[in-house]
Design a protein around this motif. Structure first.
Motif, PDB file in Angstrom:
ATOM      1  N   PHE A  12       0.816  -1.217   0.000  1.00 23.20           N
ATOM      2  CA  PHE A  12       0.000   0.000   0.000  1.00 23.20           C
ATOM      3  C   PHE A  12       0.852   1.271   0.000  1.00 23.20           C
ATOM      4  O   PHE A  12       0.534   2.249  -0.678  1.00 23.20           O
ATOM      5  N   VAL A  13       1.918   1.271   0.806  1.00 21.42           N
ATOM      6  CA  VAL A  13       2.699   2.485   1.017  1.00 21.42           C
ATOM      7  C   VAL A  13       3.368   2.950  -0.271  1.00 21.42           C
ATOM      8  O   VAL A  13       3.370   4.141  -0.602  1.00 21.42           O
ATOM      9  N   GLU A  14       3.930   1.995  -1.022  1.00 22.05           N
ATOM     10  CA  GLU A  14       4.711   2.359  -2.204  1.00 22.05           C
ATOM     11  C   GLU A  14       3.908   2.356  -3.502  1.00 22.05           C
ATOM     12  O   GLU A  14       4.228   3.109  -4.427  1.00 22.05           O
ATOM     13  N   ARG A  15       2.843   1.541  -3.576  1.00 20.94           N
ATOM     14  CA  ARG A  15       2.145   1.388  -4.847  1.00 20.94           C
ATOM     15  C   ARG A  15       0.709   1.906  -4.853  1.00 20.94           C
ATOM     16  O   ARG A  15       0.080   1.960  -5.910  1.00 20.94           O
ATOM     17  N   GLU A  16       0.173   2.293  -3.693  1.00 22.11           N
ATOM     18  CA  GLU A  16      -1.191   2.806  -3.646  1.00 22.11           C
ATOM     19  C   GLU A  16      -1.250   4.234  -3.112  1.00 22.11           C
ATOM     20  O   GLU A  16      -1.899   5.102  -3.706  1.00 22.11           O
ATOM     21  N   LEU A  17      -0.557   4.486  -2.017  1.00 26.21           N
ATOM     22  CA  LEU A  17      -0.541   5.825  -1.432  1.00 26.21           C
ATOM     23  C   LEU A  17      -0.219   6.922  -2.445  1.00 26.21           C
ATOM     24  O   LEU A  17      -0.896   7.966  -2.465  1.00 26.21           O
ATOM     25  N   PRO A  18       0.802   6.759  -3.306  1.00 29.14           N
ATOM     26  CA  PRO A  18       1.166   7.865  -4.212  1.00 29.14           C
ATOM     27  C   PRO A  18       0.062   8.253  -5.196  1.00 29.14           C
ATOM     28  O   PRO A  18       0.160   9.310  -5.837  1.00 29.14           O
ATOM     29  N   PHE A  19      -0.968   7.424  -5.319  1.00 26.59           N
ATOM     30  CA  PHE A  19      -2.007   7.688  -6.305  1.00 26.59           C
ATOM     31  C   PHE A  19      -3.325   8.158  -5.679  1.00 26.59           C
ATOM     32  O   PHE A  19      -4.336   8.264  -6.373  1.00 26.59           O
ATOM     33  N   VAL A  20      -3.316   8.431  -4.384  1.00 26.27           N
ATOM     34  CA  VAL A  20      -4.495   9.021  -3.757  1.00 26.27           C
ATOM     35  C   VAL A  20      -4.640  10.453  -4.266  1.00 26.27           C
ATOM     36  O   VAL A  20      -3.735  11.264  -4.089  1.00 26.27           O
ATOM     37  N   PRO A  21      -5.748  10.793  -4.918  1.00 28.00           N
ATOM     38  CA  PRO A  21      -5.911  12.157  -5.449  1.00 28.00           C
ATOM     39  C   PRO A  21      -5.860  13.202  -4.341  1.00 28.00           C
ATOM     40  O   PRO A  21      -6.346  12.973  -3.228  1.00 28.00           O
ATOM     41  N   ASN A  22      -5.279  14.354  -4.654  1.00 25.56           N
ATOM     42  CA  ASN A  22      -5.123  15.404  -3.649  1.00 25.56           C
ATOM     43  C   ASN A  22      -6.446  15.993  -3.185  1.00 25.56           C
ATOM     44  O   ASN A  22      -6.523  16.570  -2.100  1.00 25.56           O
ATOM     45  N   ASN A  23      -7.495  15.846  -4.010  1.00 19.44           N
ATOM     46  CA  ASN A  23      -8.788  16.420  -3.638  1.00 19.44           C
ATOM     47  C   ASN A  23      -9.712  15.402  -2.972  1.00 19.44           C
ATOM     48  O   ASN A  23     -10.905  15.632  -2.826  1.00 19.44           O
ATOM     49  N   THR A  24      -9.143  14.274  -2.532  1.00 18.22           N
ATOM     50  CA  THR A  24      -9.950  13.236  -1.896  1.00 18.22           C
ATOM     51  C   THR A  24     -10.572  13.750  -0.597  1.00 18.22           C
ATOM     52  O   THR A  24      -9.912  14.391   0.210  1.00 18.22           O
ATOM     53  N   THR A  25     -11.861  13.460  -0.412  1.00 20.18           N
ATOM     54  CA  THR A  25     -12.547  13.866   0.821  1.00 20.18           C
ATOM     55  C   THR A  25     -12.802  12.683   1.746  1.00 20.18           C
ATOM     56  O   THR A  25     -13.080  12.874   2.923  1.00 20.18           O
ATOM     57  N   LEU A  26     -12.733  11.467   1.209  1.00 17.48           N
ATOM     58  CA  LEU A  26     -12.942  10.260   2.015  1.00 17.48           C
ATOM     59  C   LEU A  26     -11.947   9.203   1.581  1.00 17.48           C
ATOM     60  O   LEU A  26     -11.817   8.911   0.391  1.00 17.48           O
TER      61      LEU A  26
END
Length: 208
Positions: A33-47
């Motif tokens: 999750f840390v290396e392959r998923e976290l970097p792709f969380v959109p900056n405008n995510t609300t949840l």
């Protein structure tokens, strides 16, 4: 309006430490999750919803059974790996908060894998290892319940262990099981302080 970003990668683990351990012991884990998923969380995510740990527990138990603990007391070895898992969980949550400062974060801890249908045929020793890993990883998830993070409990919810909620492999939920998980999340999400009717949701997980 709802925009959903599903970042789940099949067979992935939450912890980079566990991924390294898994690979060293012959388990093909392609991502964490840390290396392959976290970097792709959109900056405008609300949840942001996070569900991780089961694949980590399986990988840890496999490694122990292949001798990864060496001459170390197995319980002490599990405690060390649980602490590393917790440190990686901190990195994940801190990273989400830095990428999306306005996001409401909801974690699901994990059930006791020893009580799931897939483990029914295992010997006592393997079930005990699964239980120790499950309890340890869930405890680390529970510790994140601060600073705006909400934890939804699966470990102590007896309905989670209902055989009718699992697919044929006895590990992954079926449609009924996923619906039940959704029913647990909806009141939490709806009860949060939503400042906008537009919801940008990201799901970080190990599931399909």
């Amino acid at each position: 309006d709802v925009t959903v970003t599903n970042l789940g990668i099949p067979e992935s683990v939450l912890s980079p430490t566990i991924q390294t351990l898994a690979k060293a012991n012959g388990r093909d884990v392609i991502a964490n999750f840390v290396e392959r998923e976290l970097p792709f969380v959109p900056n405008n995510t609300t949840l942001v919803t996070v569900f991780g740990g089961p694949n980590d527990a399986l990988a840890l138990v496999d490694a122990i059974e292949k001798g990864a603990a060496g001459s170390t007391n197995v319980r002490s070895y599990i405690d060390t790996q649980v602490a590393a898992f917790g440190a990686d969980y901190d990195k994940l949550i801190k990273g989400v908060q830095e990428r999306s400062p306005g996001a409401f974060i909801v974690l699901l801890n994990m059930p006791n894998l020893a009580g799931l249908p897939f483990a029914a045929g295992y010997g006592q020793s393997r079930r005990q290892l699964l239980q120790a890993a499950s309890v340890g990883f869930s405890r680390e998830a529970n510790r994140r319940a601060a600073g705006g993070v909400v934890v939804v409990d699966l470990m102590c919810d007896q309905t989670v262990y209902d055989r009718s909620r699992f697919s044929n492999d006895g590990f992954h939920p079926n449609d009924t099981g996923y619906a039940a998980l959704t029913d647990k999340l909806v009141p939490v999400v709806n009860g949060s302080d939503r400042k906008s009717t537009r919801l940008n949701s990201s799901h970080v997980s190990e599931s399909r």
